[in-house]
Design a protein around this motif. Structure first.
Motif, PDB file in Angstrom:
ATOM      1  N   ALA A  40      18.168 -26.170 -99.643  1.00  0.00           N
ATOM      2  CA  ALA A  40      17.762 -27.501-100.114  1.00  0.00           C
ATOM      3  C   ALA A  40      18.664 -28.579 -99.526  1.00  0.00           C
ATOM      4  N   GLY A  41      18.051 -29.682 -99.148  1.00  0.00           N
ATOM      5  CA  GLY A  41      18.799 -30.838 -98.677  1.00  0.00           C
ATOM      6  C   GLY A  41      19.365 -31.606 -99.859  1.00  0.00           C
ATOM      7  N   PRO A  42      20.299 -32.516 -99.608  1.00  0.00           N
ATOM      8  CA  PRO A  42      20.920 -33.258-100.700  1.00  0.00           C
ATOM      9  C   PRO A  42      19.943 -34.237-101.352  1.00  0.00           C
ATOM     10  N   PRO A  43      20.014 -34.380-102.674  1.00  0.00           N
ATOM     11  CA  PRO A  43      19.073 -35.262-103.361  1.00  0.00           C
ATOM     12  C   PRO A  43      19.189 -36.722-102.928  1.00  0.00           C
ATOM     13  N   ILE A  44      20.340 -37.144-102.414  1.00  0.00           N
ATOM     14  CA  ILE A  44      20.478 -38.533-101.987  1.00  0.00           C
ATOM     15  C   ILE A  44      19.498 -38.873-100.863  1.00  0.00           C
ATOM     16  N   TRP A  73      23.365 -48.912 -97.628  1.00  0.00           N
ATOM     17  CA  TRP A  73      22.351 -48.029 -97.033  1.00  0.00           C
ATOM     18  C   TRP A  73      22.758 -47.680 -95.609  1.00  0.00           C
ATOM     19  N   TYR A  74      23.202 -48.667 -94.852  1.00  0.00           N
ATOM     20  CA  TYR A  74      23.706 -48.397 -93.500  1.00  0.00           C
ATOM     21  C   TYR A  74      24.846 -47.375 -93.583  1.00  0.00           C
ATOM     22  N   GLY A  75      25.788 -47.648 -94.502  1.00  0.00           N
ATOM     23  CA  GLY A  75      26.953 -46.776 -94.634  1.00  0.00           C
ATOM     24  C   GLY A  75      26.594 -45.361 -95.022  1.00  0.00           C
ATOM     25  N   THR A  76      25.627 -45.215 -95.912  1.00  0.00           N
ATOM     26  CA  THR A  76      25.216 -43.879 -96.343  1.00  0.00           C
ATOM     27  C   THR A  76      24.607 -43.095 -95.190  1.00  0.00           C
ATOM     28  N   LEU A  77      23.733 -43.720 -94.418  1.00  0.00           N
ATOM     29  CA  LEU A  77      23.147 -43.026 -93.272  1.00  0.00           C
ATOM     30  C   LEU A  77      24.205 -42.668 -92.234  1.00  0.00           C
ATOM     31  N   LEU A  78      25.098 -43.609 -91.940  1.00  0.00           N
ATOM     32  CA  LEU A  78      26.152 -43.318 -90.963  1.00  0.00           C
ATOM     33  C   LEU A  78      27.096 -42.236 -91.471  1.00  0.00           C
ATOM     34  N   TYR A 113      15.813 -40.757 -96.405  1.00  0.00           N
ATOM     35  CA  TYR A 113      16.260 -40.356 -95.076  1.00  0.00           C
ATOM     36  C   TYR A 113      16.473 -38.849 -95.041  1.00  0.00           C
ATOM     37  N   ALA A 114      16.383 -38.267 -93.860  1.00  0.00           N
ATOM     38  CA  ALA A 114      16.528 -36.821 -93.723  1.00  0.00           C
ATOM     39  C   ALA A 114      16.969 -36.472 -92.308  1.00  0.00           C
ATOM     40  N   ALA A 115      17.618 -35.327 -92.189  1.00  0.00           N
ATOM     41  CA  ALA A 115      18.010 -34.813 -90.878  1.00  0.00           C
ATOM     42  C   ALA A 115      16.762 -34.414 -90.101  1.00  0.00           C
ATOM     43  N   ALA A 171      16.945 -30.999-102.950  1.00  0.00           N
ATOM     44  CA  ALA A 171      17.280 -30.464-104.263  1.00  0.00           C
ATOM     45  C   ALA A 171      16.746 -31.401-105.338  1.00  0.00           C
ATOM     46  N   GLU A 172      16.123 -30.825-106.343  1.00  0.00           N
ATOM     47  CA  GLU A 172      15.590 -31.581-107.470  1.00  0.00           C
ATOM     48  C   GLU A 172      16.507 -31.487-108.690  1.00  0.00           C
ATOM     49  N   ARG A 173      17.326 -30.430-108.751  1.00  0.00           N
ATOM     50  CA  ARG A 173      18.248 -30.218-109.864  1.00  0.00           C
ATOM     51  C   ARG A 173      19.471 -29.455-109.329  1.00  0.00           C
ATOM     52  N   PRO A 174      20.573 -29.454-110.059  1.00  0.00           N
ATOM     53  CA  PRO A 174      21.800 -28.814-109.560  1.00  0.00           C
ATOM     54  C   PRO A 174      21.620 -27.357-109.124  1.00  0.00           C
ATOM     55  N   GLU A 175      20.761 -26.636-109.809  1.00  0.00           N
ATOM     56  CA  GLU A 175      20.556 -25.221-109.487  1.00  0.00           C
ATOM     57  C   GLU A 175      19.937 -25.018-108.103  1.00  0.00           C
TER      58      GLU A 175
END
Length: 162
Positions: free
Chosen positions: A34-38, A75-80, A44-46, A4-8
């Motif tokens: 759309a995947g999450p902008p984070i 970063w570790y925490g976000t991926l986990l 990182y991606a699924a 996602a590039e914007r909320p819409e």
């Protein structure tokens, strides 16, 4: 996967509730949602989705370092958190949603900058009101364990509008 590039670009709550968590994750992996902008921001991606298991891949950059020049624990925490919570999501039925209640991270060793890692989330319990999962981060090339984690998520049935 597209991000996602914007909320819409994000899925509406109504659309998300119209499918199971597994269907949602499969459609996101296929690029239909759309995947999450984070994921774009933190690189990182699924890469794999199945009932009770999700795999993400990512590569830490210098931008993700702490003042000592090593990969920040966040970063570790976000991926986990992403892998474990999304694994729980694959067990959530249509008409329900979920969120992380808590998660824990154990860093085993520092991930070298630029090294691709795989983060695997696996469900231990997927129930009507809670989900429990574990995760691990391993180097793609060296297979070494870099971190482990555990999470508890709350699962909430959303009543249809009256």
């Amino acid at each position: 996967m597209t991000f996602a590039e914007r909320p819409e670009d994000l899925t509406t709550p109504e659309e998300a509730l119209s499918m199971s968590g597994l269907e949602y994750m499969e459609r996101m992996l296929a690029g239909e949602l759309a995947g999450p902008p984070i994921g774009r921001v933190l690189d990182y991606a699924a890469t794999h989705v199945e009932h009770g298991k999700v795999i993400f891949r990512g590569t830490p950059r210098f931008d993700f370092c702490n003042p000592m020049g090593t990969v920040h624990g966040g970063w570790y925490g976000t991926l986990l958190d992403s892998a474990m919570a999304c694994a729980v999501m694959t067990t959530v039925p249509k008409g329900s949603t979920y969120t992380t209640l808590e998660y824990k991270v154990n860093i085993v060793r520092s991930i070298p900058l630029g090294m691709e890692v795989e983060t695997i989330g696996t469900v231990q319990h997927g129930g009507r009101s809670t989900g429990v999962a574990v995760g691990e981060i391993r180097g793609v090339e060296d297979g070494k364990l870099y971190a482990t984690g555990s999470t508890t998520c709350i699962v909430m049935r959303i009543a249809p509008p009256a």
